[in-house]
Enzyme design. Structure first.
Site, short mmCIF file in Angstrom:
data_model
loop_
_atom_site.label_atom_id
_atom_site.label_comp_id
_atom_site.label_asym_id
_atom_site.label_seq_id
_atom_site.Cartn_x
_atom_site.Cartn_y
_atom_site.Cartn_z
N ARG A 199 -11.49 -12.86 10.39
CA ARG A 199 -12.10 -14.18 10.18
C ARG A 199 -11.03 -15.19 9.80
NH1 ARG A 199 -12.52 -11.26 5.34
NH2 ARG A 199 -11.33 -12.30 3.69
N GLU A 258 -6.11 7.19 -0.20
CA GLU A 258 -4.75 6.71 0.07
C GLU A 258 -3.90 7.03 -1.14
OE1 GLU A 258 -4.88 2.48 0.59
OE2 GLU A 258 -5.70 2.59 2.61
N LYS A 311 -12.54 0.96 7.89
CA LYS A 311 -11.14 1.08 7.46
C LYS A 311 -10.51 2.37 7.97
CE LYS A 311 -12.27 -2.66 5.72
NZ LYS A 311 -11.95 -3.90 6.44
N HIS A 358 -10.10 -8.32 -7.85
CA HIS A 358 -10.06 -8.39 -6.39
C HIS A 358 -10.46 -9.76 -5.85
CE1 HIS A 358 -9.19 -4.27 -6.80
NE2 HIS A 358 -10.40 -3.95 -7.21
C1 MV4 Z 1 -4.35 -0.48 -3.21
C2 MV4 Z 1 -3.58 -0.53 -4.40
C3 MV4 Z 1 -2.71 0.51 -4.62
N1 MV4 Z 1 -2.62 1.53 -3.74
N2 MV4 Z 1 -4.23 0.56 -2.36
C4 MV4 Z 1 -6.82 -3.47 -2.01
C5 MV4 Z 1 -7.51 -4.74 -1.86
C6 MV4 Z 1 -6.97 -5.61 -2.91
N3 MV4 Z 1 -7.87 -6.62 -3.30
C7 MV4 Z 1 -6.64 -4.62 -3.99
N4 MV4 Z 1 -6.19 -3.50 -3.31
C8 MV4 Z 1 -5.33 -2.54 -3.73
N5 MV4 Z 1 -5.20 -1.46 -2.90
C9 MV4 Z 1 -3.39 1.52 -2.64
N6 MV4 Z 1 -3.29 2.58 -1.79
C10 MV4 Z 1 -3.72 -1.61 -5.25
C11 MV4 Z 1 -4.60 -2.63 -4.93
C12 MV4 Z 1 -4.69 -3.74 -5.87
C13 MV4 Z 1 -3.89 -4.89 -5.71
C14 MV4 Z 1 -3.01 -5.04 -4.65
C15 MV4 Z 1 -2.25 -6.19 -4.50
C16 MV4 Z 1 -2.34 -7.21 -5.44
C17 MV4 Z 1 -3.21 -7.10 -6.50
C18 MV4 Z 1 -4.00 -5.94 -6.64
C19 MV4 Z 1 -4.88 -5.84 -7.72
C20 MV4 Z 1 -5.65 -4.71 -7.85
C21 MV4 Z 1 -5.55 -3.67 -6.94
#
Ligand code: MV4
Length: 506
Positions: free
Chosen positions: A292, A200, A116, A235
């Site tokens: 993928r 981040e 990443k 997730h």
């Molecule tokens: C984030 C975030 C907030 N800020 N990154 C990354 C993978 C995805 N499964 C969850 N991720 C997130 N990355 C930053 N810098 C919040 C999430 C996140 C999320 C994002 C979109 C939709 C649902 C989510 C549920 C939990 C966390």
């Protein structure tokens, strides 16, 4: 074109790939583990080979064994599906060394996007918007706190070798960062064999919107619209749709063009997905690229009218993309539900077992990508995804109506499923209004939210009726055929059926 394709996967996605092979006139080879001898993908393929014991490390992740089977069967290409070896550059390289085409991107592109931090550096170089933070590993807590102070809290600590939110940690201030830093590192080492972590800025209540791209080996790259994937739990995506209720045509074009630039910057070929976070003010940021075919690819297939798996195969065989960006038309709306064998009353814990009865939806605008059949035992060793129910319509309204209708036709007996959750999502005002944010699923799946008492009773009664109807149908055939009159349901009914029946009568 390839002479024969080995499908290095199982379940619904292996069935999906076999279907594409059949339509292209290419013989398919299934591989299976001990517990998958009678799996649907084995029945559907032209040939099938045992590759090892149930644990994935001995079967679906066993590179040497899979390559042996490819050579033994005369397959000249391997489709990896999703999960398992699909994003493993060593596997792609081993295929290349064995003279077998890996249906997917190059090992180099997979390696780049697998890190990443390297991916962020590349996006930075290409001038693409990405979430503010570090683009290299943090060497110490002091460095982490220094950067965090500069970009501002809250921040997210992420594993460079992770992705999909695995190993992610939120820190709201310097002391939370201090206590999270070492655990994040050791967790990353344990989970991915690599302790590199980066940070981040945390985007509050983001949406997860991803762009499907397709690139041939001659530098032609197109985007195929977006998928809204904000309905996630731990997730894990639960429901995806296209188009996203949150995007304007202008944003779609901007994100699409950004995704194409990201793919070009990685020298990318084949199908791929560029993930973005969208914040409250509709700004979007590159998050990561998945190298993928994704679980949720059918929603894109329905709104574009394309067959992504066939296109993957044709691209890997050296064909040019048969269309350009201006020939792609997005039409209608599609929503996918991931049907899992899991128990809503046990916090959606996996609930494998035998499928004793099955009634599957069909009809206008309904697609079911399923990996199960009645009598098949869902093994506990793998992901408990049973099927994907995808609805398609002219607009979101019609798609929701079709989905609701199809959910009413869907009945799975023998294992607990999350089908009830989708009925509640479709009845939710926020979902209907297109407000598909992260909080929605948390609310609907919170303990106590489950209207278990009435729904479970009704489901049990329905199961009893369903079982009795089946038994009665069986009786009438027996009567006509052999002249026996069994007024009682078959005595060979399973204990489950007996239980359901007596509960229904109760
Ligand atoms: C984030 C975030 C907030 N800020 N990154 C990354 C993978 C995805 N499964 C969850 N991720 C997130 N990355 C930053 N810098 C919040 C999430 C996140 C999320 C994002 C979109 C939709 C649902 C989510 C549920 C939990 C966390």
């Amino acid at each position: 074109m390839f002479k024969k394709i080995l499908v290095a996967n199982r379940g619904e996605i292996a069935v999906r790939v076999i279907r594409a092979c059949r339509e292209l006139g290419i013989p398919s080879v299934a591989v299976y583990s001990d517990v998958d001898r009678a799996a649907l993908h084995v029945l559907r393929a032209d040939e099938a080979y045992l590759i090892g014991r149930a644990p994935a490390s001995e079967s679906y992740l066993n590179i040497g064994r899979i390559l042996d089977r490819a050579q033994q069967s005369g397959a000249d290409a391997i489709h990896p599906g999703y999960g398992f070896l699909s994003e493993n550059p060593q596997f792609a390289r081993a295929c290349r060394d064995a003279g077998i085409t890996f249906i997917g991107p190059s090992p180099e592109a997979m390696e780049l996007m697998g890190s990443k931090t390297r991916a962020r550096q590349q996006m930075e170089k290409a001038g693409l918007p990405f979430v503010p933070g570090t683009s290299r590993g943090l060497s110490s807590l002091a460095e982490a706190q220094q950067v965090a102070a500069k970009i501002g809290y809250p921040i997210m600590l992420k594993a460079a070798a992770g992705g999909g939110g695995k190993g992610m940690r939120l820190a709201r201030n310097a002391s939370e960062l201090a206590s999270a830093f070492d655990t994040a590192r050791s967790e990353a080492l344990g989970a991915f064999g690599d302790d590199e972590v980066y940070l981040e800025k945390a985007i509050p209540n983001p949406r997860h919107v991803e762009i499907q791209i397709l690139a041939d080996e001659f530098g032609n790259t197109v985007y195929l619209g977006e998928r809204e994937c904000s309905l996630q739990r731990r997730h894990q995506k639960v429901l995806e749709e296209s188009p996203s209720p949150a995007l304007t045509p202008e944003m779609r074009q901007q994100m699409g063009e950004t995704a194409v630039k990201a793919a070009r910057a990685a020298n990318y070929a084949n199908a791929g997905t560029v993930e973005f976070l969208v914040d409250a003010s509709a700004s979007f940021y590159f998050l990561e690229m998945n190298t993928r075919l994704q679980v949720e690819h059918p929603v894109t297939e329905l709104v574009t009218g394309l067959d992504l798996v066939q296109l993957q195969i044709r691209i890997a065989a050296g064909e040019r993309l048969p269309f350009s960006q201006d020939q792609i038309r997005l039409r209608g709306h599609a929503i996918e539900c991931r049907i899992y064998a899991e128990d809503p009353e046990k916090d959606y814990f996996p609930s494998p077992g035998r499928i004793t009865d099955l009634s599957e939806p069909s009809g206008p605008g309904i697609r079911l990508d399923s990996g199960i059949y009645p009598g098949w035992k869902v093994p506990l060793e793998y992901d408990p995804l049973l099927a994907k129910l995808i609805a398609y319509g002219e607009d979101r309204q019609q798609t929701m109506a079709r989905l609701e209708r199809a959910l009413g036709e869907y009945f799975v007996a023998g294992v607990k499923t999350n089908l009830g959750l989708f009925r509640r999502i479709l009845a939710d005002q926020d979902f209907v209004a297109g407000k598909t944010d992260t909080g929605l699923l948390a609310r609907l799946t919170a303990p106590g939210q489950e209207p278990a008492a009435t729904d479970a009773k009704l489901a049990t009664i329905a199961a009893g009726v369903f079982t009795l109807l089946n038994a009665l149908n069986g009786n009438s055939t027996a009567r006509n055929g052999a002249g026996t009159d069994r007024s009682q349901p078959s005595s060979q009914a399973s204990p489950w059926k007996e239980a359901a029946r007596s509960e229904a009568l109760e």
